[in-house]
Design a protein around this motif. Structure first.
Motif, PDB file in Angstrom:
ATOM      1  N   PRO A   1      47.432 -94.182 -12.359  1.00 41.61           N
ATOM      2  CA  PRO A   1      46.056 -94.467 -12.831  1.00 41.61           C
ATOM      3  C   PRO A   1      46.418 -95.243 -14.117  1.00 41.61           C
ATOM      4  O   PRO A   1      47.249 -95.132 -15.118  1.00 41.61           O
ATOM      5  N   GLY A   2      45.576 -96.343 -14.574  1.00 39.60           N
ATOM      6  CA  GLY A   2      45.623 -97.081 -15.729  1.00 39.60           C
ATOM      7  C   GLY A   2      46.614 -98.138 -15.653  1.00 39.60           C
ATOM      8  O   GLY A   2      46.583 -98.964 -16.487  1.00 39.60           O
ATOM      9  N   SER A   3      47.505 -98.212 -14.583  1.00 37.85           N
ATOM     10  CA  SER A   3      48.566 -99.374 -14.452  1.00 37.85           C
ATOM     11  C   SER A   3      47.827-100.728 -14.026  1.00 37.85           C
ATOM     12  O   SER A   3      46.998-100.483 -13.092  1.00 37.85           O
ATOM     13  N   PRO A   4      48.195-101.826 -14.503  1.00 30.70           N
ATOM     14  CA  PRO A   4      47.533-102.910 -14.257  1.00 30.70           C
ATOM     15  C   PRO A   4      47.831-103.375 -12.800  1.00 30.70           C
ATOM     16  O   PRO A   4      49.153-103.482 -12.452  1.00 30.70           O
ATOM     17  N   LEU A   5      46.907-103.583 -11.980  1.00 29.70           N
ATOM     18  CA  LEU A   5      47.293-103.988 -10.659  1.00 29.70           C
ATOM     19  C   LEU A   5      47.762-105.243 -10.209  1.00 29.70           C
ATOM     20  O   LEU A   5      48.682-105.760  -9.236  1.00 29.70           O
ATOM     21  N   ASP A   6      47.809-106.299 -11.309  1.00 32.94           N
ATOM     22  CA  ASP A   6      48.443-107.493 -11.292  1.00 32.94           C
ATOM     23  C   ASP A   6      49.920-107.265 -11.868  1.00 32.94           C
ATOM     24  O   ASP A   6      50.521-108.367 -11.841  1.00 32.94           O
ATOM     25  N   GLY A   7      50.131-106.238 -12.221  1.00 37.40           N
ATOM     26  CA  GLY A   7      51.757-106.002 -12.791  1.00 37.40           C
ATOM     27  C   GLY A   7      52.664-105.275 -11.825  1.00 37.40           C
ATOM     28  O   GLY A   7      52.076-105.305 -10.677  1.00 37.40           O
ATOM     29  N   PRO A   8      53.877-105.105 -12.226  1.00 35.08           N
ATOM     30  CA  PRO A   8      54.796-104.600 -11.057  1.00 35.08           C
ATOM     31  C   PRO A   8      54.254-103.066 -10.828  1.00 35.08           C
ATOM     32  O   PRO A   8      53.840-102.365 -11.807  1.00 35.08           O
TER      33      PRO A   8
END
Length: 582
Positions: free
Chosen positions: A118-125
């Motif tokens: 939750p909260g992790s950017p989906l365009d990142g790893p």
């Protein structure tokens, strides 16, 4: 199940996969698509994991992952398209007291999964990428276990992406959420502690033996935390009674003088994987005696353990379906019971001799790996009965001394490797759905088989044979093509746009190379950054300068270091040579 490690997802591929605006529909029931979709999470269209058929454990707007999932949640994704991901959403409640284990089974290609917190950017790893339990060209199994402390401190919306990268694999995703109350029964904990006493010296480090340094001291202690218990340590798992149904300790540094007899006390065991550990003094006969009393045992993986002895039928339990004894010291012949009673058999890298057994018409064999046998290996012909097996998908008998003709293969075949034998005659028509073919290192004659209509074919290798005629038209999805030293003539056909490697050296090819598009050709020969087209000793006239300029301009950013086409040939060179020579 020949053990190896496959590549992890690159961040670029993950980002590209997640920002797809729609998910492949093959695995989802279109009648329930609307209620399964969860369109409110960022820019990604995902499916509610717990509302998909096969995993329906929530209703309405809820897609919370509940505690207590065992074998209830399994999603089938047949024939996944490459780089077209399936994305799933699930919620985790506050202060949840459970483990969350995701397992991905893949057949007929490669695929992998990743999880974003939750909260992790989906365009990142991704936050978690799968671990590999085993990987081969035929099948693989990977898993992700979300640490309990992460589940407790990161409630909210999670995203899970499954992406295929080669073939059109059949993929199965299963989810288990054992609750904190589930613990290994004392009797089986004591049995495993006894195994540790035999197979651990007491001074191991995590580098030497994760099992001895951590699992034996923590998970098998009488006062361990619930999340350290064996029932929560993926990829092992337990049933609802706290009995092990899967014991998976591959490559964890056990050094056993013999095969642990305590394994025979794990009465509910269905899957056993001790591959990559040391049992140098154990024999297959000892293994058979220990596991004979396990009525539910379906899968045994003991590859690269140093097992010796003859391959005999007494190692098969009544319900066994999968047997992996790869890269050991086994001798003798391959008994017919193995190809008649098992669905998957892996025995490469041993010293098996004799003939390849003829399977019965009732055989359910899907996978046979008996390649690279020491001491000459298997002899005789390949029985024509293999062409009648309705479920055979993966057959690798390369690196033996088989002779005679190559029989026709069933339409189900996906992978066929008969390389480095003494086979002769013509290579007949290949099944329409074949994915990977290697017939190199034989004495095949006549023309190459027709390839253009094989839309699933990605790899075709036929080096060092006695073919004649031209290279046929190539299928659009082909990525790897080798026909070095085959006596072929005529011009090169049009090359598929996705081709990453081609080797047509030592033939009699003619024509021009000016129309060859090498834009997508990638690393070859095991040297990082070296990209090349191999056409050595073929009669391909220039002008080559135009091809080389296009090549350098388009892909120089991939750190191409060398390519030579002197005298109208192409040859790879070591790093440091000039980029162009004529």
């Amino acid at each position: 199940m020949v053990r190896s490690r496959c590549c992890r997802l690159s961040h670029a591929l993950v980002a590209a996969a997640l920002f797809a605006t729609a998910i492949a529909q093959e695995a989802i029931d279109p009648q329930t698509q609307e209620q399964q979709q969860q369109p409110s999470i960022g820019e990604v269209v995902a499916y509610k994991l717990t509302q998909i058929p096969g995993c329906t454990v929530a209703t309405g707007d809820s897609y919370e992952l509940p505690a207590g999932l065992y074998d209830d949640c399994s999603i089938q994704m047949p024939g996944m398209q490459q780089n077209d991901p399936q994305v799933f959403a699930f919620q985790v409640a506050d202060n949840v007291q459970m483990s969350a284990i995701f397992t991905l089974m893949v057949q007929g290609g490669t695929a992998s999964m990743s999880i974003w917190y939750p909260g992790s950017p989906l365009d990142g790893p991704p936050d978690l990428i799968q671990n590999e339990l085993f990987s081969s060209a035929a099948s693989s199994e990977g898993w992700i276990s979300i640490p309990q402390e992460d589940l407790a401190t990161h409630p909210g919306d999670y995203m899970l992406s499954v992406t295929a990268f080669s073939g059109m694999p059949d993929v199965s995703l299963s989810v288990k959420t054992p609750p904190s109350t589930l613990q290994l029964v004392d009797e089986e904990r004591a049995l495993l502690a006894s195994v540790a006493g035999q197979c651990c010296k007491g001074n191991e480090t995590m580098d030497d033996s994760p099992f001895c340094a951590a699992i034996a001291k923590q998970s098998l202690a009488t006062d361990h935390s619930w999340f350290e218990d064996m029932c929560h340590l993926a990829p092992s798992s337990c049933n609802t009674d706290g009995q092990l149904i899967k014991l998976a300790l591959p490559g964890l540094g056990l050094k056993c003088e013999s095969f642990p007899s305590e394994i025979g006390g794990l009465k509910a065991l269905a899957r056993l994987d001790l591959s990559g550990n040391s049992m140098a003094s154990a024999t297959l006969h000892e293994v058979a005696k220990v596991i004979s009393g396990l009525p539910d045992l379906e899968e045994v993986a003991l590859g690269s353990t140093g097992l010796s002895g003859e391959l005999t039928c007494d190692v098969l339990t009544p319900n066994m379906k999968i047997l992996d004894l790869a890269y050991n010291l086994l001798e003798g012949s391959l008994p017919s019971c193995m190809v008649n009673n098992l669905t998957e058999l892996y025995v490469p890298g041993n010293a098996i001799t004799g003939t390849l057994p003829t399977p019965a018409a009732t055989s359910s064999l899907t996978t046979l790996y008996a390649n690279i046998q020491r001491g000459g290996g298997l002899t005789g012909t390949i029985p024509v009965a293999y062409g009648s097996l309705r479920k055979l998908r993966f057959m690798n008998v390369g690196g033996n001394s088989l002779s005679g003709a190559l029989p026709g293969m069933p339409r189900t075949i996906k992978l066929l490797n008969v390389s480095d034998n003494n086979l002769s005659g013509r290579v007949g028509s290949l099944p329409a759905g074949v994915w990977n073919v290697d017939v190199s290192g034989n004495s095949f004659t006549g023309p190459l088989p027709a390839l253009a209509a094989l839309t699933s074919l990605e790899d075709f290798v036929a080096n060092s044979n006695n073919f004649d005629g031209r290279i046929p038209a190539l299928p659009s999805g082909l990525q790897h093509f080798e026909t070095s030293g085959c006596g072929l003539s005529g011009p090169l056909p049009a090359l598929p746009a996705g081709l990453t490697r081609i080797d047509v050296s030592d033939n009699h090819l003619t024509g021009s190379v000016t129309d060859i598009d090498v834009t997508n050709m990638e690393v070859s020969a095991g040297i990082d950054g070296l990209v090349f087209l191999q056409a050595t000793n073929s009669n391909l006239p220039g002008p080559t300068t135009q091809v080389m300029r296009q090549y350098v301009e388009v892909v120089a950013w991939t750190t191409v270091t060398n390519m030579e086409m002197r005298d109208n040939t192409s040859r790879s060179h070591s790093l440091g040579d000039p980029l162009l020579k004529f």
